[in-house]
Design a protein around this motif. Structure first.
Motif, PDB file in Angstrom:
ATOM      1  N   VAL A 102      10.713   1.584 -14.320  1.00 42.18           N
ATOM      2  CA  VAL A 102       9.499   1.966 -14.926  1.00 42.18           C
ATOM      3  C   VAL A 102       8.632   0.797 -15.157  1.00 42.18           C
ATOM      4  N   ASP A 103       9.355  -0.307 -15.548  1.00 39.68           N
ATOM      5  CA  ASP A 103       8.731  -1.513 -15.941  1.00 39.68           C
ATOM      6  C   ASP A 103       7.939  -2.400 -14.374  1.00 39.68           C
ATOM      7  N   THR A 104       8.741  -2.069 -13.463  1.00 35.16           N
ATOM      8  CA  THR A 104       8.138  -2.425 -11.997  1.00 35.16           C
ATOM      9  C   THR A 104       7.095  -1.741 -11.640  1.00 35.16           C
ATOM     10  N   ILE A 105       7.281  -0.507 -11.773  1.00 33.86           N
ATOM     11  CA  ILE A 105       6.089   0.479 -11.125  1.00 33.86           C
ATOM     12  C   ILE A 105       4.960   0.374 -11.779  1.00 33.86           C
ATOM     13  N   VAL A 106       4.940   0.369 -13.146  1.00 36.19           N
ATOM     14  CA  VAL A 106       3.730   0.253 -14.030  1.00 36.19           C
ATOM     15  C   VAL A 106       3.035  -1.311 -14.029  1.00 36.19           C
ATOM     16  N   GLY A 107       4.046  -2.256 -13.726  1.00 36.84           N
ATOM     17  CA  GLY A 107       3.602  -3.772 -13.672  1.00 36.84           C
ATOM     18  C   GLY A 107       2.733  -3.824 -12.355  1.00 36.84           C
ATOM     19  N   TYR A 108       3.229  -3.288 -11.183  1.00 36.53           N
ATOM     20  CA  TYR A 108       2.594  -3.494  -9.977  1.00 36.53           C
ATOM     21  C   TYR A 108       1.171  -2.725  -9.922  1.00 36.53           C
ATOM     22  N   PHE A 109       1.344  -1.498 -10.666  1.00 35.15           N
ATOM     23  CA  PHE A 109       0.026  -0.647 -10.787  1.00 35.15           C
ATOM     24  C   PHE A 109      -1.095  -1.204 -11.898  1.00 35.15           C
ATOM     25  N   ALA A 110      -0.440  -1.928 -12.498  1.00 38.96           N
ATOM     26  CA  ALA A 110      -1.360  -2.610 -13.356  1.00 38.96           C
ATOM     27  C   ALA A 110      -2.199  -3.772 -12.786  1.00 38.96           C
ATOM     28  N   ILE A 111      -1.546  -4.395 -11.845  1.00 45.04           N
ATOM     29  CA  ILE A 111      -2.480  -5.414 -11.245  1.00 45.04           C
ATOM     30  C   ILE A 111      -2.872  -4.837  -9.869  1.00 45.04           C
ATOM     31  N   GLY A 112      -2.733  -3.685  -9.576  1.00 42.69           N
ATOM     32  CA  GLY A 112      -3.649  -3.124  -8.265  1.00 42.69           C
ATOM     33  C   GLY A 112      -2.820  -3.172  -7.029  1.00 42.69           C
ATOM     34  N   LEU A 113      -1.600  -3.473  -7.058  1.00 46.05           N
ATOM     35  CA  LEU A 113      -0.534  -3.467  -5.993  1.00 46.05           C
ATOM     36  C   LEU A 113      -0.173  -1.983  -5.973  1.00 46.05           C
ATOM     37  N   VAL A 114      -0.794  -1.214  -5.346  1.00 46.62           N
ATOM     38  CA  VAL A 114      -0.202   0.318  -5.438  1.00 46.62           C
ATOM     39  C   VAL A 114       0.093   0.579  -3.715  1.00 46.62           C
ATOM     40  N   PRO A 115       0.989   1.210  -3.432  1.00 48.94           N
ATOM     41  CA  PRO A 115       1.511   1.830  -2.327  1.00 48.94           C
ATOM     42  C   PRO A 115       0.096   2.610  -1.487  1.00 48.94           C
ATOM     43  N   SER A 116      -0.139   2.228  -0.157  1.00 49.72           N
ATOM     44  CA  SER A 116      -1.103   3.088   0.606  1.00 49.72           C
ATOM     45  C   SER A 116      -0.360   3.533   1.665  1.00 49.72           C
ATOM     46  N   GLY A 117      -0.877   4.959   2.169  1.00 50.13           N
ATOM     47  CA  GLY A 117      -0.538   5.321   3.382  1.00 50.13           C
ATOM     48  C   GLY A 117       1.059   5.048   3.419  1.00 50.13           C
ATOM     49  N   SER A 118       1.592   4.723   4.577  1.00 46.49           N
ATOM     50  CA  SER A 118       2.894   4.170   4.905  1.00 46.49           C
ATOM     51  C   SER A 118       3.453   2.785   4.231  1.00 46.49           C
ATOM     52  N   ALA A 119       2.379   1.843   3.738  1.00 44.30           N
ATOM     53  CA  ALA A 119       2.849   0.675   3.383  1.00 44.30           C
ATOM     54  C   ALA A 119       3.224   0.649   1.997  1.00 44.30           C
ATOM     55  N   ASP A 120       4.405   0.165   1.569  1.00 44.47           N
ATOM     56  CA  ASP A 120       4.994   0.364   0.266  1.00 44.47           C
ATOM     57  C   ASP A 120       5.768  -1.096   0.363  1.00 44.47           C
ATOM     58  N   PRO A 121       5.167  -2.169   0.388  1.00 45.53           N
ATOM     59  CA  PRO A 121       5.977  -3.282   0.542  1.00 45.53           C
ATOM     60  C   PRO A 121       7.066  -3.623  -0.784  1.00 45.53           C
ATOM     61  N   TYR A 122       6.796  -3.302  -2.072  1.00 46.75           N
ATOM     62  CA  TYR A 122       7.483  -3.512  -3.150  1.00 46.75           C
ATOM     63  C   TYR A 122       8.413  -2.269  -3.195  1.00 46.75           C
ATOM     64  N   ALA A 123       8.421  -1.155  -2.404  1.00 46.20           N
ATOM     65  CA  ALA A 123       9.412   0.012  -2.416  1.00 46.20           C
ATOM     66  C   ALA A 123       9.306   0.513  -3.784  1.00 46.20           C
ATOM     67  N   LEU A 124       7.864   0.997  -4.285  1.00 42.25           N
ATOM     68  CA  LEU A 124       7.750   1.472  -5.417  1.00 42.25           C
ATOM     69  C   LEU A 124       8.147   3.016  -5.336  1.00 42.25           C
ATOM     70  N   ARG A 125       7.962   3.499  -4.267  1.00 45.11           N
ATOM     71  CA  ARG A 125       8.405   4.822  -3.979  1.00 45.11           C
ATOM     72  C   ARG A 125      10.047   5.125  -4.185  1.00 45.11           C
ATOM     73  N   ARG A 126      10.542   4.250  -3.561  1.00 43.87           N
ATOM     74  CA  ARG A 126      12.018   4.316  -3.910  1.00 43.87           C
ATOM     75  C   ARG A 126      12.337   4.235  -5.281  1.00 43.87           C
ATOM     76  N   GLN A 127      11.587   3.390  -6.036  1.00 51.05           N
ATOM     77  CA  GLN A 127      11.844   3.250  -7.460  1.00 51.05           C
ATOM     78  C   GLN A 127      11.649   4.352  -8.239  1.00 51.05           C
ATOM     79  N   ALA A 128      10.320   5.154  -7.795  1.00 52.67           N
ATOM     80  CA  ALA A 128      10.190   6.348  -8.496  1.00 52.67           C
ATOM     81  C   ALA A 128      11.187   7.185  -8.436  1.00 52.67           C
ATOM     82  N   ALA A 129      11.569   7.447  -7.128  1.00 50.38           N
ATOM     83  CA  ALA A 129      12.636   8.420  -6.877  1.00 50.38           C
ATOM     84  C   ALA A 129      13.891   8.035  -7.576  1.00 50.38           C
TER      85      ALA A 129
END
Length: 587
Positions: free
Chosen positions: A330-357
């Motif tokens: 949760v800390d990782t996801i919230v942090g990256y969203f807070a600075i605008g590094l949000v997954p788009s399309g198929s691009a998820d360089p920080y594996a946030l979808r996997r973290q959410a799962a």
């Protein structure tokens, strides 16, 4: 068909995605590997097209060393046969079976059994064209190392299958797979043994070096390790992890150990073994913690806080490990969203979808009383306290993260067989308690075929369609403005339903509820259908009197919320309703 394929094939090649793409020569496009030729056939004919400086044809190539000459393919039906003759085993299933059978046969000859992980086998299958398994060995002295220090170089670096003996002990041997025949196989074996020996020697050196410093003495060094440039150090992240985990464990004895264990959980990132073999993060921390006298449950939590690492992976078994796993992600996801590094399309360089799962999987298994929505908001506030985001942005960041996690929950439900509209309806009702969201979805699934449920969903959709489009009208009303008897009757039925159903479905008040309770709540809600139908027959909602009209729309807005206490019924789709909506209304 030929015209269509000719136009779409070049674009199709561009859609292929790779974790790492490359450019070569003077070409200005990227791909996973250099493209040497393009074989494109429709039956007996070539699908003619160009891709940059390449032109499609019927020529292909076989195994790089066993059959390097070009070969012509007469038709698409002959492709497998042509490749087989050129030492390329076209069928992936056959390659997999050949590798597994050969590994078991060779292992049995020396009294062992191969450890064949499905993910590793799948990777090896796609690395070779003409697989030939072989058995190799290494110095038994390396077996004195912790087992992960031996198996990780074998599996993750060399793609070997470890061997175990009849007592389930690791053997000083492995199964490798050569891409080719058995010519000079002894030289191939010796070369692989030399490479593994060098990696094991490194592992032994790093392990002995790491044991000279305790994990607790490495914690302070985390202040010099960057988590993310804009999000601070790994030390700060560990502190936030501990605080979030303590909220999940409020009232439990493990809560007191959340923050110190969180710091230790990240300390192994500073060890030599983890720097060399990053796959061992957490695993080495657990091993070092045990050897340095830490309580076993705390040591296990160090390993478990990285779980699950991928879909289908094991989940944490300890209270502390589960809480730290959720807090870290949760800390990782919230942090990256807070600075605008949000997954788009198929691009998820920080594996946030996997973290959410992973968050959802652990939350669902642990059934925390502390809501996920509250935890996400808390994580955002911690970043605000650290001046990463403005205080005014906390709610917006939290909302965005919850929508993102809700999308992953929706996907997971679809993969589990939940109908798409039912998944939408359950997620729309809120994901604060993921376990409850699942139960709501399964409850609807269990009654979706009942006539009364279709009638309820249709009535709820009718209420939603009228109330949601009423701009400038708040969810407020007074019974003093009721004119028709049907208004009073619907109002009383709504109050009774609210008083009876809300306490039974508010999980944070009454604890977690199973699908049967939700199904019963839906059954009770269905008793509103007759009152709703009677209301619409007797009452003109859009009355000329603006005060009466606003009052009626206000009550329907409140009713919409009451009907959706279990799930958002307006998202439920029935074929009959779709057909009715498509028919022009007359008269």
């Amino acid at each position: 068909t030929m015209e269509v394929l000719t136009s779409i094939f070049p674009a199709l090649i561009d859609t292929f995605a790779f974790p790492k793409a490359m450019r070569w020569g003077d070409r200005d496009y990227r791909f996973g590997r250099p493209i040497r030729w393009i074989l494109a056939l429709l039956g007996d004919d070539v699908v003619e097209f160009s891709y940059h400086d390449l032109t499609s044809g019927r020529t292909t190539y076989g195994h790089r060393t066993l059959a390097p000459a070009p070969v012509e393919v007469a038709s698409s039906r002959a492709l497998a046969e042509v490749l087989e003759a050129s030492y390329v085993m076209y069928d992936q299933t056959r390659r997999s079976e050949r590798i597994a059978a050969g590994a078991h046969e060779l292992a049995a000859d020396i009294g062992g059994v191969p450890v064949i992980d499905d993910r590793l086998l799948d990777e090896v299958v796609n690395l070779v064209e003409w697989p030939t398994p072989f058995v190799g060995s290494f110095d038994p002295g390396y077996l004195a190392l912790p087992e992960p220090c031996v198996t990780t170089p074998m599996v993750d670096h060399q793609r070997y299958f470890p061997l175990r003996d009849g007592d389930d002990h690791l053997m000083a041997a492995f199964i490798g797979v050569r891409n080719g025949g058995d010519r000079s196989i002894d030289a191939v074996r010796a070369g692989n043994e030399r490479v593994l020996a060098a990696r094991l020697a490194d592992a032994k050196f790093f392990f002995e070096e790491d044991m000279a410093t305790r994990l607790v003495d490495r914690v302070e060094q985390l202040k010099g390790v960057v988590f993310q440039e804009k999000l601070g150090t790994m030390y700060a992240k560990a502190v936030r992890m501990g605080q979030l985990a303590a909220r999940l464990l409020a009232g439990r004895s493990a809560a007191a150990m959340s923050e110190p264990t969180a710091l230790l959980a990240k300390a192994d990132l500073l060890t030599s073994v983890v720097r060399e073999f990053t796959e061992l993060q957490g695993v080495r921390g657990r091993e070092y913690a045990l050897r340095q006298g830490l309580e076993p449950s705390l040591a296990e939590a160090i390993r478990e806080h990285y779980l699950p690492r991928f879909s289908g992976d094991e989940l944490p078994n300890t209270e502390l490990g589960a809480a730290l796993a959720v807090a870290d992600k949760v800390d990782t996801i919230v942090g990256y969203f807070a600075i605008g590094l949000v997954p788009s399309g198929s691009a998820d360089p920080y594996a946030l979808r996997r973290q959410a799962a992973g968050v959802l999987a652990v939350y669902n298994a642990a059934r925390y009383v502390h809501g996920l929505d509250s935890l996400v908001e808390g994580a955002a506030r911690l970043y605000a306290d650290a001046s990463v985001i403005e205080e005014a942005s906390v709610d917006a960041v939290a909302k965005q993260v919850l929508e993102f996690i809700g999308t992953r929950l929706n996907v997971a439900m679809g993969e589990a067989g939940v109908r798409y509209d039912i998944a939408d309806a359950a997620v729309a009702a809120g994901i604060g308690m993921p376990a409850c969201t699942w139960e709501r979805a399964w409850a609807v699934t269990s009654v979706a075929g009942e006539p009364w449920f279709e009638a309820l969903a249709t009535a709820a959709s009718r209420v939603r369609n009228i109330s949601v489009h009423a701009e400038g009208v708040s969810a407020q009303f007074t019974s003093g403005l009721f004119v028709e008897a049907a208004e009073h009757e619907l109002h009383k039925a709504m109050i009774d339903l609210e008083a009876e159903v809300r306490p039974s479905v508010e999980s944070r008040v009454s604890g977690f509820i199973d699908r049967n309770a939700y199904a019963c709540a839906l059954g009770r809600t269905s008793e509103m259908v007759s009152y709703i139908n009677q209301y619409f027959e007797a009452v003109m909602v859009m009355a000329e009197d603006l005060q009466v009209r606003s009052n009626r729309l206000g009550m329907l807005k409140v009713l919409d919320g009451t009907l959706s206490l279990v799930v958002d019924l307006s998202k439920i789709v029935f074929a009959q309703r779709e057909q009715l909506e498509a028919i022009p209304m007359e008269g």
